[in-house]
Enzyme design. Structure first.
Site, PDB file in Angstrom:
ATOM      1  N   GLU A 139       0.819  -1.221   0.000  1.00 23.97           N
ATOM      2  CA  GLU A 139       0.000   0.000   0.000  1.00 23.97           C
ATOM      3  C   GLU A 139       0.848   1.264   0.000  1.00 23.97           C
ATOM      4  OE1 GLU A 139      -3.451  -1.784   2.982  1.00 23.97           O
ATOM      5  OE2 GLU A 139      -1.793  -0.652   3.823  1.00 23.97           O
ATOM      6  N   PRO A 140       1.583   1.530  -1.051  1.00 24.46           N
ATOM      7  CA  PRO A 140       2.410   2.743  -1.047  1.00 24.46           C
ATOM      8  C   PRO A 140       1.566   4.008  -1.201  1.00 24.46           C
ATOM      9  CG  PRO A 140       2.523   1.673  -3.185  1.00 24.46           C
ATOM     10  CD  PRO A 140       1.651   0.801  -2.321  1.00 24.46           C
ATOM     11  N   GLY A 141       1.882   5.012  -0.447  1.00 20.26           N
ATOM     12  CA  GLY A 141       1.203   6.305  -0.579  1.00 20.26           C
ATOM     13  C   GLY A 141       2.227   7.344  -0.991  1.00 20.26           C
ATOM     14  N   ARG A 142       3.002   7.769   0.006  1.00 23.24           N
ATOM     15  CA  ARG A 142       4.048   8.772  -0.198  1.00 23.24           C
ATOM     16  C   ARG A 142       4.923   8.469  -1.408  1.00 23.24           C
ATOM     17  NH1 ARG A 142       6.304  11.480   4.252  1.00 23.24           N
ATOM     18  NH2 ARG A 142       4.959  10.070   5.426  1.00 23.24           N
ATOM     19  N   TYR A 178       7.127  17.572  11.169  1.00 21.04           N
ATOM     20  CA  TYR A 178       8.106  16.477  11.074  1.00 21.04           C
ATOM     21  C   TYR A 178       9.538  16.964  10.875  1.00 21.04           C
ATOM     22  CZ  TYR A 178       3.968  13.579  10.139  1.00 21.04           C
ATOM     23  OH  TYR A 178       2.766  12.931  10.214  1.00 21.04           O
ATOM     24  N   CYS A 189       0.989  33.794  10.478  1.00 14.10           N
ATOM     25  CA  CYS A 189       1.340  34.478  11.704  1.00 14.10           C
ATOM     26  C   CYS A 189       1.871  33.442  12.699  1.00 14.10           C
ATOM     27  CB  CYS A 189       0.122  35.206  12.249  1.00 14.10           C
ATOM     28  SG  CYS A 189       0.624  36.517  13.335  1.00 14.10           S
ATOM     29  N   GLU A 190       2.920  32.781  12.294  1.00  9.49           N
ATOM     30  CA  GLU A 190       3.632  31.743  13.043  1.00  9.49           C
ATOM     31  C   GLU A 190       5.053  31.807  12.509  1.00  9.49           C
ATOM     32  OE1 GLU A 190       2.225  29.526  15.183  1.00  9.49           O
ATOM     33  OE2 GLU A 190       0.190  30.220  14.776  1.00  9.49           O
ATOM     34  N   TYR A 211       1.166  14.346   1.421  1.00  8.61           N
ATOM     35  CA  TYR A 211       0.865  14.901   2.741  1.00  8.61           C
ATOM     36  C   TYR A 211       1.042  16.418   2.804  1.00  8.61           C
ATOM     37  CZ  TYR A 211       1.021   9.956   3.775  1.00  8.61           C
ATOM     38  OH  TYR A 211       0.791   8.608   3.747  1.00  8.61           O
TER      39      TYR A 211
HETATM   40  C1  LIG Z   1      -0.506   5.756   5.708  1.00 11.18           C
HETATM   41  C2  LIG Z   1      -0.699   4.348   5.339  1.00 11.18           C
HETATM   42  C3  LIG Z   1      -0.120   3.840   4.185  1.00 11.18           C
HETATM   43  C4  LIG Z   1       0.777   4.645   3.292  1.00 11.18           C
HETATM   44  O1  LIG Z   1       1.920   5.083   3.923  1.00 11.18           O
HETATM   45  P1  LIG Z   1       3.033   5.854   3.074  1.00 11.18           P
HETATM   46  O2  LIG Z   1       4.066   6.189   4.094  1.00 11.18           O
HETATM   47  O3  LIG Z   1       2.393   7.060   2.511  1.00 11.18           O
HETATM   48  O4  LIG Z   1       3.511   4.915   2.030  1.00 11.18           O
HETATM   49  C5  LIG Z   1      -0.375   2.540   3.844  1.00 11.18           C
HETATM   50  N1  LIG Z   1      -1.173   1.749   4.614  1.00 11.18           N
HETATM   51  C6  LIG Z   1      -1.748   2.213   5.742  1.00 11.18           C
HETATM   52  C7  LIG Z   1      -2.622   1.319   6.515  1.00 11.18           C
HETATM   53  C8  LIG Z   1      -1.521   3.514   6.152  1.00 11.18           C
HETATM   54  O5  LIG Z   1      -2.079   3.958   7.272  1.00 11.18           O
END
Ligand SMILES: *Cc1c(COP(=O)(O)O)cnc(C)c1O
Length: 449
Positions: free
Chosen positions: A290-293, A333, A362-363, A390
């Site tokens: 499940e890649p996101g980033r 982060y 304003c930070e 993100y």
């Molecule tokens: C956030 C998340 C991801 C993706 O994470 P990345 O760091 O963006 O690759 C995959 N699976 C689950 C369950 C998550 O919570």
């Protein structure tokens, strides 16, 4: 300059992304603006699928939508053959609105509300990932009310610390996510789900955290999953039909780190999976990731216009027209990004000074520290790189700045996929009292809102 995706310097000496001159983009769409390099995203989706499929016959690559979720991204992921992860009713609605097939959506979350569960079950999502024992009855009841059997997975907490920023860790024992394997809760969850008439236990899931730059933690996790599967399957006739390793694959934020490419993730993870896990699972077990980033981060850049510059000793303090609202990551982060002067990306070092880039909130919203830039007259355009993940999805309304638009670029063409927010969009939820309604609003008469 480190270049990501299709970034290059064009014949006018300007930064170009997706064949589009960045100065032209800033002029056409205004700033701040999120620019997405479409070919770079597509390439990344394809390399994930190709890498994992070359090592295992049944693979599911789900894009973790929370990294960057707009309708056009949902369509792109589907076109490329990726499925989708969502974590809330809001993310699910957006995905369905954009045309995603519910049979390719997995629903996560450590606290699924009644509304979340009802919407997920009645939309017929592929699976809900069980994160706590209490959820089992709630999902079973909803499935019974809708007259169906709902597939579920169980999220394991394997107690693995990925040794990074604690905010990035989601798989250690202190984590709020998942059912602890060591305390026996995960095994209890398996046993309980198997007794429920309206649930079908599809498989197991884990997710260790974010920005992981070494495959060793996932390999360790797969070894432990193998042990868990062996124990559980010795006691019950059930066999997992899918094992999902979550996301967390790191990206090259600073331009000098070298995160493992999809081919390395596939090789390292599937060798452990093939030996230690798959033999105890159903014969056609699906390997899920499940890649996101890592799908979207490097393909995104945020364009800003430079405003006032001040001096502090030898250092320049440069203000840009965005900041904390469009990218909270540096404050959350301490994340690092590179920045490129769009009109002249390849300056000689003798012309440069040490600078810190701030936003206009304003930070003390320091965006980038310790960059080397020339003297910048107001109006110059800066491209902050590797901001696809993100940032848009973590936008916040602090100081009521309008949410920037999203522009996709590809093969010399740009297209607006989300327009810039307006004051009138953001005020819709406010309820004005009758008294305020009948009183004069002099400000509104004097200038157009
Ligand atoms: C956030 C998340 C991801 C993706 O994470 P990345 O760091 O963006 O690759 C995959 N699976 C689950 C369950 C998550 O919570």
């Amino acid at each position: 300059m480190h270049t990501y995706g299709t970034q290059t310097v064009n014949s006018r000496g300007h930064l170009e992304i997706g064949g589009c001159d960045v100065l032209d983009l800033a002029k056409a769409y205004g700033t701040p603006v999120y620019v997405i390099d479409e070919s770079a995203v597509r390439d990344r989706c394809r390399s994930y699928l190709r890498a994992f499929r070359s090592k295992w016959p049944h693979v599911d690559v789900a894009y973790a939508s929370k990294a960057f979720l707009v309708g056009e991204m949902v369509r792109l992921a589907a076109e490329e053959g990726l499925s989708l992860d969502v974590v809330s009713a809001g993310e699910l609605r957006l995905a369905l609105w954009a045309g995603a097939s519910p049979s390719k959506i997995t629903f996560h979350g450590n606290y699924k509300t009644g509304e979340d569960i009802e919407l997920a079950v009645c939309s017929r999502v592929r699976s809900l990932v069980i994160d706590c024992l209490d959820e089992i009855d709630l999902i079973d009841r909803q499935a019974r009310e809708h007259g169906r059997v709902q597939d579920v997975d169980i999220r394991l907490n394997l107690g693995i610390d990925i040794h990074t920023d604690p905010k990035y860790t989601t798989g250690d024992e202190a984590s709020k996510f998942g059912l602890p394997v060591r305390r026996g809760d995960a095994a209890s969850a398996v046993a309980r789900v198997l007794t429920r008439d309206h649930l079908r236990l599809r498989g197991l899931h884990f997710h260790l955290g974010a920005q992981v730059l070494d495959t060793k933690y996932h390999r360790q996790a797969l070894n432990e999953v193998g042990e868990f599967v062996r124990t559980v399957t010795a006691r019950t006739p059930w066999k997992p039909q899918s094992i999902t390793v979550g996301g967390g694959m790191g990206v090259n934020y600073d331009g000098v780190s070298s995160p493992p490419p999809p081919s390395e993730w596939a090789r390292d993870l599937l060798s452990v999976f093939g030996e230690q896990v798959a033999p105890y699972c159903a014969p056609d077990v699906v390997f899920g990731v499940e890649p996101g980033r890592s799908v979207i981060a490097e393909a995104g850049s945020t364009l800003y216009t430079v405003g006032p510059t001040k001096r502090s000793g030898d250092r320049r303090l440069v203000a840009v027209d965005g900041g904390l609202s469009d990218n909270p990551r540096p404050l959350m982060y301490q994340s690092v990004h590179n920045v490129v002067l769009a009109s002249n990306p390849e300056l000689r070092d003798t012309e440069l000074h040490e600078a810190t880039i701030f936003g206009r909130h304003c930070e003390t919203d320091r965006l980038i520290d310790g960059v080397r830039l020339p003297d910048l007259p107001p109006g110059e355009v800066l491209a902050v790189q590797c901001t696809g993940a993100y940032t848009h999805s973590m936008f916040n309304q602090h100081n009521r700045f309008d949410k920037p638009p999203v522009v996709f670029v590809r093969d010399g063409r740009s297209r607006l996929v989300v327009r810039r927010e307006r004051f009138s969009d953001t005020i819709l939820t406010e309820i004005r009292s009758a008294a305020a309604d009948s009183s004069d609003r002099p400000g509104e008469k004097q200038c157009a809102f």
